[in-house]
Design a protein around this motif. Structure first.
Motif, PDB file in Angstrom:
ATOM      1  N   ALA A 121       0.847  -1.192   0.000  1.00 37.50           N
ATOM      2  CA  ALA A 121       0.000   0.000   0.000  1.00 37.50           C
ATOM      3  C   ALA A 121       0.883   1.243   0.000  1.00 37.50           C
ATOM      4  O   ALA A 121       1.956   1.241   0.602  1.00 37.50           O
ATOM      5  CB  ALA A 121      -0.908  -0.007   1.224  1.00 37.50           C
ATOM      6  N   PHE A 122       0.439   2.253  -0.668  1.00 35.75           N
ATOM      7  CA  PHE A 122       1.117   3.546  -0.755  1.00 35.75           C
ATOM      8  C   PHE A 122       2.372   3.519  -1.611  1.00 35.75           C
ATOM      9  O   PHE A 122       3.163   4.471  -1.565  1.00 35.75           O
ATOM     10  CB  PHE A 122       1.425   4.138   0.627  1.00 35.75           C
ATOM     11  CG  PHE A 122       0.257   4.168   1.555  1.00 35.75           C
ATOM     12  CD1 PHE A 122      -0.819   5.001   1.291  1.00 35.75           C
ATOM     13  CD2 PHE A 122       0.215   3.349   2.668  1.00 35.75           C
ATOM     14  CE1 PHE A 122      -1.920   5.023   2.125  1.00 35.75           C
ATOM     15  CE2 PHE A 122      -0.878   3.364   3.521  1.00 35.75           C
ATOM     16  CZ  PHE A 122      -1.945   4.209   3.241  1.00 35.75           C
ATOM     17  N   ALA A 123       2.585   2.455  -2.375  1.00 37.93           N
ATOM     18  CA  ALA A 123       3.731   2.437  -3.288  1.00 37.93           C
ATOM     19  C   ALA A 123       3.511   3.524  -4.339  1.00 37.93           C
ATOM     20  O   ALA A 123       2.472   3.561  -4.996  1.00 37.93           O
ATOM     21  CB  ALA A 123       3.871   1.079  -3.949  1.00 37.93           C
ATOM     22  N   PRO A 124       4.468   4.441  -4.485  1.00 42.06           N
ATOM     23  CA  PRO A 124       4.284   5.527  -5.448  1.00 42.06           C
ATOM     24  C   PRO A 124       4.446   5.024  -6.877  1.00 42.06           C
ATOM     25  O   PRO A 124       5.017   3.950  -7.106  1.00 42.06           O
ATOM     26  CB  PRO A 124       5.399   6.509  -5.086  1.00 42.06           C
ATOM     27  CG  PRO A 124       6.428   5.703  -4.393  1.00 42.06           C
ATOM     28  CD  PRO A 124       5.718   4.552  -3.745  1.00 42.06           C
ATOM     29  N   PRO A 125       3.984   5.806  -7.835  1.00 43.24           N
ATOM     30  CA  PRO A 125       4.175   5.411  -9.234  1.00 43.24           C
ATOM     31  C   PRO A 125       5.670   5.428  -9.579  1.00 43.24           C
ATOM     32  O   PRO A 125       6.444   6.211  -9.027  1.00 43.24           O
ATOM     33  CB  PRO A 125       3.409   6.473 -10.031  1.00 43.24           C
ATOM     34  CG  PRO A 125       3.257   7.623  -9.105  1.00 43.24           C
ATOM     35  CD  PRO A 125       3.279   7.076  -7.710  1.00 43.24           C
ATOM     36  N   ASN A 126       6.053   4.554 -10.492  1.00 42.14           N
ATOM     37  CA  ASN A 126       7.456   4.451 -10.887  1.00 42.14           C
ATOM     38  C   ASN A 126       8.034   5.783 -11.362  1.00 42.14           C
ATOM     39  O   ASN A 126       9.217   6.053 -11.161  1.00 42.14           O
ATOM     40  CB  ASN A 126       7.615   3.394 -11.978  1.00 42.14           C
ATOM     41  CG  ASN A 126       7.248   2.011 -11.487  1.00 42.14           C
ATOM     42  OD1 ASN A 126       7.114   1.787 -10.286  1.00 42.14           O
ATOM     43  ND2 ASN A 126       7.095   1.088 -12.409  1.00 42.14           N
ATOM     44  N   SER A 127       7.202   6.602 -11.983  1.00 37.51           N
ATOM     45  CA  SER A 127       7.672   7.880 -12.528  1.00 37.51           C
ATOM     46  C   SER A 127       8.119   8.866 -11.448  1.00 37.51           C
ATOM     47  O   SER A 127       8.803   9.836 -11.737  1.00 37.51           O
ATOM     48  CB  SER A 127       6.583   8.521 -13.386  1.00 37.51           C
ATOM     49  OG  SER A 127       5.435   8.772 -12.591  1.00 37.51           O
ATOM     50  N   LEU A 128       7.790   8.619 -10.202  1.00 37.16           N
ATOM     51  CA  LEU A 128       8.167   9.521  -9.111  1.00 37.16           C
ATOM     52  C   LEU A 128       9.610   9.326  -8.649  1.00 37.16           C
ATOM     53  O   LEU A 128      10.235  10.253  -8.140  1.00 37.16           O
ATOM     54  CB  LEU A 128       7.215   9.314  -7.930  1.00 37.16           C
ATOM     55  CG  LEU A 128       7.480  10.150  -6.684  1.00 37.16           C
ATOM     56  CD1 LEU A 128       7.242  11.630  -6.983  1.00 37.16           C
ATOM     57  CD2 LEU A 128       6.605   9.693  -5.545  1.00 37.16           C
TER      58      LEU A 128
ATOM     59  N   THR B 120      12.170   1.965   3.336  1.00 36.44           N
ATOM     60  CA  THR B 120      12.302   0.799   4.206  1.00 36.44           C
ATOM     61  C   THR B 120      10.954   0.099   4.344  1.00 36.44           C
ATOM     62  O   THR B 120      10.865  -1.135   4.271  1.00 36.44           O
ATOM     63  CB  THR B 120      12.848   1.214   5.589  1.00 36.44           C
ATOM     64  OG1 THR B 120      14.091   1.895   5.401  1.00 36.44           O
ATOM     65  CG2 THR B 120      13.035   0.014   6.493  1.00 36.44           C
ATOM     66  N   TYR B 121       9.912   0.896   4.536  1.00 42.12           N
ATOM     67  CA  TYR B 121       8.549   0.338   4.585  1.00 42.12           C
ATOM     68  C   TYR B 121       8.231  -0.403   3.284  1.00 42.12           C
ATOM     69  O   TYR B 121       7.701  -1.520   3.302  1.00 42.12           O
ATOM     70  CB  TYR B 121       7.537   1.462   4.836  1.00 42.12           C
ATOM     71  CG  TYR B 121       6.180   1.165   4.282  1.00 42.12           C
ATOM     72  CD1 TYR B 121       5.314   0.286   4.936  1.00 42.12           C
ATOM     73  CD2 TYR B 121       5.751   1.740   3.082  1.00 42.12           C
ATOM     74  CE1 TYR B 121       4.069  -0.010   4.411  1.00 42.12           C
ATOM     75  CE2 TYR B 121       4.507   1.450   2.556  1.00 42.12           C
ATOM     76  CZ  TYR B 121       3.668   0.582   3.210  1.00 42.12           C
ATOM     77  OH  TYR B 121       2.447   0.273   2.690  1.00 42.12           O
ATOM     78  N   LEU B 122       8.558   0.221   2.143  1.00 40.50           N
ATOM     79  CA  LEU B 122       8.277  -0.416   0.856  1.00 40.50           C
ATOM     80  C   LEU B 122       9.066  -1.716   0.715  1.00 40.50           C
ATOM     81  O   LEU B 122       8.512  -2.741   0.295  1.00 40.50           O
ATOM     82  CB  LEU B 122       8.611   0.533  -0.302  1.00 40.50           C
ATOM     83  CG  LEU B 122       7.724   1.758  -0.453  1.00 40.50           C
ATOM     84  CD1 LEU B 122       8.265   2.669  -1.555  1.00 40.50           C
ATOM     85  CD2 LEU B 122       6.279   1.370  -0.750  1.00 40.50           C
ATOM     86  N   ASN B 123      10.362  -1.681   1.050  1.00 43.46           N
ATOM     87  CA  ASN B 123      11.198  -2.879   0.955  1.00 43.46           C
ATOM     88  C   ASN B 123      10.608  -4.000   1.811  1.00 43.46           C
ATOM     89  O   ASN B 123      10.469  -5.143   1.353  1.00 43.46           O
ATOM     90  CB  ASN B 123      12.617  -2.532   1.396  1.00 43.46           C
ATOM     91  CG  ASN B 123      13.644  -3.619   1.130  1.00 43.46           C
ATOM     92  OD1 ASN B 123      14.816  -3.319   0.948  1.00 43.46           O
ATOM     93  ND2 ASN B 123      13.273  -4.885   1.134  1.00 43.46           N
ATOM     94  N   ALA B 124      10.253  -3.686   3.045  1.00 44.40           N
ATOM     95  CA  ALA B 124       9.650  -4.690   3.926  1.00 44.40           C
ATOM     96  C   ALA B 124       8.326  -5.189   3.353  1.00 44.40           C
ATOM     97  O   ALA B 124       8.039  -6.384   3.394  1.00 44.40           O
ATOM     98  CB  ALA B 124       9.438  -4.115   5.326  1.00 44.40           C
ATOM     99  N   GLY B 125       7.551  -4.276   2.814  1.00 45.55           N
ATOM    100  CA  GLY B 125       6.278  -4.666   2.205  1.00 45.55           C
ATOM    101  C   GLY B 125       6.454  -5.611   1.030  1.00 45.55           C
ATOM    102  O   GLY B 125       5.747  -6.618   0.914  1.00 45.55           O
ATOM    103  N   TYR B 126       7.405  -5.304   0.148  1.00 46.90           N
ATOM    104  CA  TYR B 126       7.677  -6.193  -0.968  1.00 46.90           C
ATOM    105  C   TYR B 126       8.137  -7.569  -0.482  1.00 46.90           C
ATOM    106  O   TYR B 126       7.707  -8.590  -1.005  1.00 46.90           O
ATOM    107  CB  TYR B 126       8.750  -5.604  -1.906  1.00 46.90           C
ATOM    108  CG  TYR B 126       8.224  -4.550  -2.836  1.00 46.90           C
ATOM    109  CD1 TYR B 126       7.327  -4.877  -3.836  1.00 46.90           C
ATOM    110  CD2 TYR B 126       8.627  -3.226  -2.726  1.00 46.90           C
ATOM    111  CE1 TYR B 126       6.827  -3.906  -4.718  1.00 46.90           C
ATOM    112  CE2 TYR B 126       8.154  -2.260  -3.584  1.00 46.90           C
ATOM    113  CZ  TYR B 126       7.248  -2.599  -4.577  1.00 46.90           C
ATOM    114  OH  TYR B 126       6.768  -1.648  -5.432  1.00 46.90           O
ATOM    115  N   LEU B 127       8.971  -7.589   0.535  1.00 43.79           N
ATOM    116  CA  LEU B 127       9.462  -8.850   1.088  1.00 43.79           C
ATOM    117  C   LEU B 127       8.316  -9.667   1.662  1.00 43.79           C
ATOM    118  O   LEU B 127       8.188 -10.875   1.384  1.00 43.79           O
ATOM    119  CB  LEU B 127      10.526  -8.585   2.162  1.00 43.79           C
ATOM    120  CG  LEU B 127      11.136  -9.809   2.830  1.00 43.79           C
ATOM    121  CD1 LEU B 127      11.863 -10.684   1.816  1.00 43.79           C
ATOM    122  CD2 LEU B 127      12.076  -9.379   3.945  1.00 43.79           C
TER     123      LEU B 127
END
Length: 134
Positions: A20-27, A124-131
């Motif tokens: 959740a809250f992963a930004p668009p790649n273009s950002l 870090t939140y995103l990395n943990a979320g992907y994991l």
């Protein structure tokens, strides 16, 4: 930074379940361009201020820079989200130490690094979320 631009063309990355809250790649490219600019400005200010004991600031800065540079190849190149999470947690810690040291020499140089710190905490939140999700 150029690695960041190409990483989103990866089928592996594009097929991951995004937290959740992963930004668009273009950002990512403009965000990192801004952050690297602020990092350089903070370092220039730190260097320019006379102070008796700045060596630890240089050490913290160097360690966080190396961690920053190796995170992307580990996450995207090696596809090792767990190892990348360890790296980014260490990055969080060393950016915090860098901010504290820079702030003790020049308040402005420390404060300029806060957006970078907030961004990597979010990363870090995103990395943990992907994991967790993948």
């Amino acid at each position: 930074m150029f690695y960041y631009i190409n990483m989103f063309n990866s089928a592996w990355y594009n097929n991951l379940i995004k937290p959740a809250f992963a930004p668009p790649n273009s950002l990512f490219a403009p965000a990192w361009a801004f952050l690297y600019t602020t990092i350089i400005i903070a370092l220039i200010i730190y260097i320019s201020k006379p102070h008796n004991n700045k060596i630890s600031g240089y050490i913290y800065f160097g360690i966080q820079l190396v961690l920053n540079l190796i995170w992307s190849p580990v996450f995207f190149g090696l596809k090792s989200m767990g190892f990348a999470l360890v790296i980014i947690i260490l990055l969080d810690i060393f950016v915090f130490f860098t901010i504290r040291k820079f702030y003790s020499v020049s308040k402005i140089s420390g404060l300029i690094l806060i957006p970078y710190f907030l961004w990597i905490i979010f990363a870090t939140y995103l990395n943990a979320g992907y994991l967790i999700l993948n």
